[in-house]
Design a protein around this motif. Structure first.
Motif, PDB file in Angstrom:
ATOM      1  N   GLY A  45       0.788  -1.229   0.000  1.00 36.23           N
ATOM      2  CA  GLY A  45       0.000   0.000   0.000  1.00 36.23           C
ATOM      3  C   GLY A  45       0.818   1.275   0.000  1.00 36.23           C
ATOM      4  O   GLY A  45       0.376   2.306  -0.509  1.00 36.23           O
ATOM      5  N   GLY A  49      -2.631   3.037   0.417  1.00 35.86           N
ATOM      6  CA  GLY A  49      -3.393   2.366   1.478  1.00 35.86           C
ATOM      7  C   GLY A  49      -2.739   2.386   2.845  1.00 35.86           C
ATOM      8  O   GLY A  49      -3.403   2.574   3.866  1.00 35.86           O
ATOM      9  N   HIS A  50      -1.430   2.215   2.849  1.00 32.07           N
ATOM     10  CA  HIS A  50      -0.733   2.172   4.127  1.00 32.07           C
ATOM     11  C   HIS A  50      -0.835   3.533   4.831  1.00 32.07           C
ATOM     12  O   HIS A  50      -1.116   3.616   6.029  1.00 32.07           O
ATOM     13  CB  HIS A  50       0.735   1.802   3.887  1.00 32.07           C
ATOM     14  CG  HIS A  50       1.393   1.233   5.088  1.00 32.07           C
ATOM     15  ND1 HIS A  50       1.521  -0.117   5.281  1.00 32.07           N
ATOM     16  CD2 HIS A  50       1.930   1.829   6.177  1.00 32.07           C
ATOM     17  CE1 HIS A  50       2.110  -0.321   6.447  1.00 32.07           C
ATOM     18  NE2 HIS A  50       2.369   0.841   6.992  1.00 32.07           N
ATOM     19  N   TRP A  52      -3.182   5.813   4.524  1.00 31.35           N
ATOM     20  CA  TRP A  52      -4.526   6.055   5.067  1.00 31.35           C
ATOM     21  C   TRP A  52      -4.844   5.146   6.247  1.00 31.35           C
ATOM     22  O   TRP A  52      -5.534   5.540   7.186  1.00 31.35           O
ATOM     23  CB  TRP A  52      -5.590   5.896   3.975  1.00 31.35           C
ATOM     24  CG  TRP A  52      -5.556   6.991   2.958  1.00 31.35           C
ATOM     25  CD1 TRP A  52      -5.240   6.862   1.639  1.00 31.35           C
ATOM     26  CD2 TRP A  52      -5.841   8.384   3.170  1.00 31.35           C
ATOM     27  NE1 TRP A  52      -5.300   8.083   1.020  1.00 31.35           N
ATOM     28  CE2 TRP A  52      -5.665   9.038   1.927  1.00 31.35           C
ATOM     29  CE3 TRP A  52      -6.210   9.148   4.282  1.00 31.35           C
ATOM     30  CZ2 TRP A  52      -5.866  10.406   1.769  1.00 31.35           C
ATOM     31  CZ3 TRP A  52      -6.407  10.523   4.132  1.00 31.35           C
ATOM     32  CH2 TRP A  52      -6.229  11.124   2.889  1.00 31.35           C
ATOM     33  N   SER A  53      -4.336   3.921   6.199  1.00 30.14           N
ATOM     34  CA  SER A  53      -4.632   3.014   7.323  1.00 30.14           C
ATOM     35  C   SER A  53      -3.996   3.539   8.613  1.00 30.14           C
ATOM     36  O   SER A  53      -4.571   3.410   9.691  1.00 30.14           O
ATOM     37  CB  SER A  53      -4.172   1.577   7.016  1.00 30.14           C
ATOM     38  OG  SER A  53      -2.769   1.502   6.954  1.00 30.14           O
ATOM     39  N   VAL A  73      -9.284   3.721   2.416  1.00 32.29           N
ATOM     40  CA  VAL A  73      -8.171   2.790   2.181  1.00 32.29           C
ATOM     41  C   VAL A  73      -8.439   1.982   0.917  1.00 32.29           C
ATOM     42  O   VAL A  73      -7.586   1.867   0.029  1.00 32.29           O
ATOM     43  CB  VAL A  73      -7.963   1.846   3.402  1.00 32.29           C
ATOM     44  CG1 VAL A  73      -7.018   0.702   3.036  1.00 32.29           C
ATOM     45  CG2 VAL A  73      -7.396   2.621   4.594  1.00 32.29           C
ATOM     46  N   SER A  76      -8.066   4.030  -2.232  1.00 30.58           N
ATOM     47  CA  SER A  76      -6.687   4.380  -2.559  1.00 30.58           C
ATOM     48  C   SER A  76      -5.941   3.165  -3.111  1.00 30.58           C
ATOM     49  O   SER A  76      -5.058   3.294  -3.961  1.00 30.58           O
ATOM     50  CB  SER A  76      -5.961   4.957  -1.340  1.00 30.58           C
ATOM     51  OG  SER A  76      -5.721   3.956  -0.386  1.00 30.58           O
ATOM     52  N   ASP A 132      -5.107  -4.835   1.474  1.00 27.14           N
ATOM     53  CA  ASP A 132      -6.343  -4.037   1.416  1.00 27.14           C
ATOM     54  C   ASP A 132      -7.034  -4.030   2.785  1.00 27.14           C
ATOM     55  O   ASP A 132      -6.667  -4.794   3.674  1.00 27.14           O
ATOM     56  CB  ASP A 132      -7.277  -4.683   0.369  1.00 27.14           C
ATOM     57  CG  ASP A 132      -8.308  -3.725  -0.191  1.00 27.14           C
ATOM     58  OD1 ASP A 132      -8.375  -2.570   0.260  1.00 27.14           O
ATOM     59  OD2 ASP A 132      -9.053  -4.155  -1.097  1.00 27.14           O
ATOM     60  N   ALA A 133      -8.066  -3.185   2.897  1.00 28.94           N
ATOM     61  CA  ALA A 133      -8.953  -3.223   4.065  1.00 28.94           C
ATOM     62  C   ALA A 133     -10.061  -4.205   3.708  1.00 28.94           C
ATOM     63  O   ALA A 133     -10.676  -4.083   2.657  1.00 28.94           O
ATOM     64  CB  ALA A 133      -9.515  -1.836   4.333  1.00 28.94           C
ATOM     65  N   ILE A 143      -7.025  -4.967   8.264  1.00 26.06           N
ATOM     66  CA  ILE A 143      -6.070  -4.738   7.175  1.00 26.06           C
ATOM     67  C   ILE A 143      -5.388  -6.070   6.861  1.00 26.06           C
ATOM     68  O   ILE A 143      -4.766  -6.683   7.730  1.00 26.06           O
ATOM     69  CB  ILE A 143      -5.001  -3.685   7.579  1.00 26.06           C
ATOM     70  CG1 ILE A 143      -5.637  -2.306   7.832  1.00 26.06           C
ATOM     71  CG2 ILE A 143      -3.910  -3.604   6.509  1.00 26.06           C
ATOM     72  CD1 ILE A 143      -6.158  -1.580   6.609  1.00 26.06           C
TER      73      ILE A 143
END
Ligand code: IPE
Length: 250
Positions: A45, A49-50, A52-53, A73, A76, A132-133, A143
């Motif tokens: 991510g 993603g990373h 936002w997580s 997430v 993205s 991913d989420a 996650i």
């Protein structure tokens, strides 16, 4: 079959939110063209993603996370995945987009769906999935990291080789001197402040690489900025990086 994880730190600029490293991705893809074995790709991510997580305080443990965070997430990751798919296509490779919801139910891999990945790869398509989420159940989400996906896929597909493309030369025994560990034979590497990045990102990779090697497969950590090393690792040429030697039975 060869399984390759493109780490978030190599495909994105982790220092800057939402910044793909398109040149680096393209360079890797150009080298992947030289490989004549079926491939499957997992990507991380990074600053998509990373990023936002972390903002939404989401982790690998299933919990009732902020639903807006889950959407952000996921969105993205689709965006980053699209960038990667486009680069594969532009370079005349045939990616097959495979979000993890296609082969996961809660936190359990769906064996039949994962077996299909091999058939897709054998047909000349390159399955590309990503961390991913994910929906867990009972209003909970979690996650799923790309590193964990590598373990799920390896367990069922038993690839000839697993490769983690990193933004480093491999696993260092000492971060300051960047002294590289060349080979690990079944033992758990000692993870301490001395060889660990501050975010602990490497801990998870080492954990999954150790799991996979214990199932019998060789796992290579290589520098994705030097993609010729990925090809060398696959073609059994002089290898630069860290090998987690798999214990094959007989
Ligand atoms: C990213 O997967 C998962 C998300 C946070 C969406 P990874 O955890 O494998 O990503 P990188 O490679 O460490 O960035």
């Amino acid at each position: 079959m060869i399984l390759i994880k493109l780490g978030g730190s190599i495909i994105t600029n982790k220092e800057k939110p939402l910044s793909p490293r398109k040149k680096t991705i393209e360079n890797i893809v150009k080298y992947l063209k030289k490989i004549d074995e079926p491939l499957a790709i997992v990507h991380g991510g990074g600053s998509f993603g990373h990023y936002w997580s972390v903002k939404y305080d989401m982790h690998t443990k299933p919990m009732k996370y902020n639903t807006h965070g889950v959407s952000i997430v996921k969105n993205s990751m689709i965006e980053l995945n699209k960038i990667i798919l486009d680069i594969f296509l532009k370079n005349k490779l045939n990616p097959y987009c495979l979000p993890p919801t296609d082969f996961m139910s809660g936190d359990k891999p769906i064996t039949n769906k994962i077996k299909e990945i091999e058939k897709i790869a054998n047909a000349g398509l390159i399955p590309i999935t990503f961390g991913d989420a994910l929906w867990y159940g009972h209003k909970k989400t979690y996650i799923l990291s790309g590193d964990k996906i590598m373990t799920h896929l390896s367990k069922i597909l038993k690839p000839r080789l697993c490769i983690f493309a990193l933004n480093e030369d491999g696993l260092y025994s000492d971060l300051k001197s960047k002294k590289l560990i060349h080979e690990l034979k079944g033992e758990n590497p000692i993870i301490s402040k001395n060889n660990m990045d501050v975010t602990g990102g490497m801990t998870r990779k080492v954990e999954e690489a150790t799991n996979i090697s214990k199932m019998g497969m060789d796992v290579f950590f290589v520098n994705g900025n030097k993609p010729e090393r990925i090809v060398k690792a696959i073609k059994n040429r002089k290898f630069e990086g860290t090998v987690f030697r798999g214990k094959r039975n007989g």
